[in-house]
Design an enzyme around this catalytic site. Structure first.
Site, PDB file in Angstrom:
ATOM      1  N   SER A   1       0.982  -1.007  -0.184  1.00 19.01           N
ATOM      2  CA  SER A   1      -0.125   0.107   0.139  1.00 19.01           C
ATOM      3  C   SER A   1       0.837   1.304  -0.292  1.00 19.01           C
ATOM      4  O   SER A   1       0.092   2.423  -0.865  1.00 19.01           O
ATOM      5  CB  SER A   1      -0.702   0.037   1.347  1.00 19.01           C
ATOM      6  OG  SER A   1       0.170  -0.077   2.633  1.00 19.01           O
TER       7      SER A   1
ATOM      8  N   ASP B   1      -3.277   8.297   7.716  1.00 17.26           N
ATOM      9  CA  ASP B   1      -4.629   7.709   8.114  1.00 17.26           C
ATOM     10  C   ASP B   1      -3.974   6.635   9.667  1.00 17.26           C
ATOM     11  O   ASP B   1      -2.265   7.380   9.529  1.00 17.26           O
ATOM     12  CB  ASP B   1      -5.400   6.421   7.204  1.00 17.26           C
ATOM     13  CG  ASP B   1      -4.813   5.006   6.242  1.00 17.26           C
ATOM     14  OD1 ASP B   1      -3.419   4.586   7.155  1.00 17.26           O
ATOM     15  OD2 ASP B   1      -5.238   4.754   5.532  1.00 17.26           O
TER      16      ASP B   1
ATOM     17  N   HIS C   1      -0.758   4.923   7.282  1.00 15.70           N
ATOM     18  CA  HIS C   1       0.061   5.433   6.202  1.00 15.70           C
ATOM     19  C   HIS C   1       0.586   7.167   6.466  1.00 15.70           C
ATOM     20  O   HIS C   1      -0.829   7.558   6.689  1.00 15.70           O
ATOM     21  CB  HIS C   1      -0.743   5.274   4.647  1.00 15.70           C
ATOM     22  CG  HIS C   1      -0.574   4.194   4.579  1.00 15.70           C
ATOM     23  ND1 HIS C   1      -2.509   3.469   4.901  1.00 15.70           N
ATOM     24  CD2 HIS C   1      -0.419   2.780   4.190  1.00 15.70           C
ATOM     25  CE1 HIS C   1      -2.293   2.201   4.981  1.00 15.70           C
ATOM     26  NE2 HIS C   1      -1.226   1.700   4.111  1.00 15.70           N
TER      27      HIS C   1
END
Ligand SMILES: *[C@@H]1O[C@H](CO)[C@@H](O)[C@H](O)[C@H]1NC(C)=O
Ligand SMILES: *[C@@H]1O[C@H](CO)[C@@H](O)[C@H](O)[C@H]1NC(C)=O
Ligand SMILES: *[C@@H]1O[C@H](CO)[C@@H](O)[C@H](O)[C@H]1NC(C)=O
Ligand SMILES: *[C@@H]1O[C@H](CO)[C@@H](O)[C@H](O)[C@H]1NC(C)=O
Ligand SMILES: *[C@@H]1O[C@H](CO)[C@@H](O)[C@H](O)[C@H]1NC(C)=O
Length: 379
Positions: A44, A333, A336
């Site tokens: 991610s 978040d 991340h």
């Protein structure tokens, strides 16, 4: 000299300027095709939206508000408020945004492709069924290689693949996906065995790319996940996870050793190892020094440190908090970073000193030639 010839000369000099560092000049007056391509693999941290096109859950997707708010409208699927490290690296390398491989609208990949998938690990078992694991990403790259050979021919394909830079973000999910099990999070493996498997699988993928002609590899150390907002939120007293700290440190040490080994083992293998771990720690410990107001809590999420992974309200928990200005935060978040942080990393990855990025920085990798096969310049 005729006016036409003079213009030709001007055009040729312009091309040469454009191709600084590209020594095997093909003076056909089109500079295109000589840019060094960028292929991106991993999780991610680098996923530009591949997971929008696989059968997964919203836990592994970020293609909804407020993801992207600082840069992309509509959201692309990047796990951030804006751009990621590879986006800035592409910009430095004068490339367009690297196309998301699984987006069916994309079919032109001469400048590279991004295969990264949120949740992916180096081990196929990590988040299996919800992400595209690294081995499968390598298979997709193999499909692309075949397409290149058909459309460009072998000579141009060999040049493209050996000049290209291959950027990786992987390993974090292999460790994170075990957090919360019990006290020995990697049971039944010892730390050494498990780290050995993770590094072994990363190495296999590097070797797979090397076999196809790839020579220039970029990878980062794993961030200090032990104190990630998501990890702390799940623990009594919101403490950092000490075992995770020990494991990630071991991973980072083994990764560095393996890269030195590969440099001796694989012909022409060159690498850039960016010390993300240190850079993240520095920013979490001293956010204001790097321009952040908040270093330990997420801009978007809920619970302690914004550590509950609820950003966007689509992952089972509807309520979440969104900060006023993401640029003031280090974390977007609970898992991340914000775009501002990624931009800072990219700058150091691109032209940082050897204390931050070794053995070469990415700028040097992009400018150097990848293969000695045709007597071209080596780094
Ligand atoms: C010039 O090179 C580009 C990129 O390799 C190629 O697409 C184009 O067809 C070439 N043009 C000529 C006239 O050879
Ligand atoms: C997607 O996954 C769900 C749950 O695992 C499954 O029920 C569904 O059939 C899958 N859909 C496709 C198109 O594979
Ligand atoms: C950890 O969990 C496994 C099963 O998931 C169990 O067999 C093992 O005994 C547990 N280890 C500890 C130290 O509790
Ligand atoms: C790669 O991972 C698998 C588990 O997914 C493991 O069985 C295998 O030994 C690993 N490969 C290497 C070379 O370590
Ligand atoms: C958001 O924060 C950044 C960094 O502190 C600052 O430069 C910018 O002006 C702020 N934007 C707004 C709209 O307040």
């Amino acid at each position: 000299m005729s006016v036409a010839n003079f213009h030709l000369l001007l055009l040729a000099s312009y091309c040469i300027l454009m191709l600084r560092g590209c020594l095997s000049l093909n003076l056909n007056l089109s500079c295109e095709g000589h840019l060094v391509a960028l292929f991106v693999f991993g999780d991610s941290l680098y996923d530009p939206g591949n997971n929008n096109y696989i059968n997964t859950t919203t836990e592994f997707q970020a293609n909804f508000w407020p993801y992207g708010i600082s840069y992309f409208n509509p959201p692309t699927g990047r796990f951030s408020d804006g751009r990621l490290i590879p986006d800035f690296i592409a910009e430095y390398a004068k490339l367009p945004l690297i196309p998301t491989y699984l987006d069916p609208k994309n079919n032109e990949f001469v400048h590279g492709a991004n295969f990264a998938s949120g949740g992916a690990g180096a081990l196929v078992e990590s988040n299996a069924g919800f992400a595209v694991d690294l081995k499968t990403q390598l298979e997709y790259f193999g499909d692309l290689e075949k397409q290149f050979r058909q459309s460009l021919g072998d000579e141009k394909t060999d040049q493209l693949l050996s000049d290209a830079v291959y950027l990786f973000s992987c390993g974090g999910n292999d460790y994170l996906s075990h957090v919360g099990n019990n006290d020995s999070i990697l049971y039944p493996y010892t730390h050494k065995q498990y780290v050995g498997m993770v590094i072994g699988n990363v190495t296999d993928v590097f070797k797979g790319i090397h076999e196809k002609g790839g020579r220039k590899f970029g990878i980062t150390t794993i961030a200090p996940l032990a104190c990630w907002p998501s990890v702390r939120a799940g623990r009594p007293g919101n403490t950092c996870n000490e075992e995770l700290e020990i494991i990630t440190n071991l991973h980072n040490q083994k990764l560095s050793e393996k890269l030195k080994e590969l440099e001796k083992q694989l012909e022409g293998f060159k690498y850039s190892l960016f010390d993300l771990n240190t850079e993240v720690s520095n920013r979490m410990n001293n956010p204001s020094k790097y321009g952040f107001k908040i270093g330990d809590s997420a801009c978007c999420g809920s619970g302690p440190f914004g550590g509950i992974y609820s950003c966007g309200g689509k992952r089972g928990i509807k309520e979440f908090h969104l900060c006023d200005n993401a640029s003031e935060y280090f974390f977007f978040d609970s898992n991340h970073n914000t775009e501002v942080a990624s931009r800072q990393y990219a700058e150091l990855y691109w032209n940082g000193e050897s204390s931050v990025t070794a053995a070469y920085n990415l700028k040097t990798l992009f400018e150097g030639k990848g293969s000695s096969a045709l007597g071209r310049e080596e780094l």
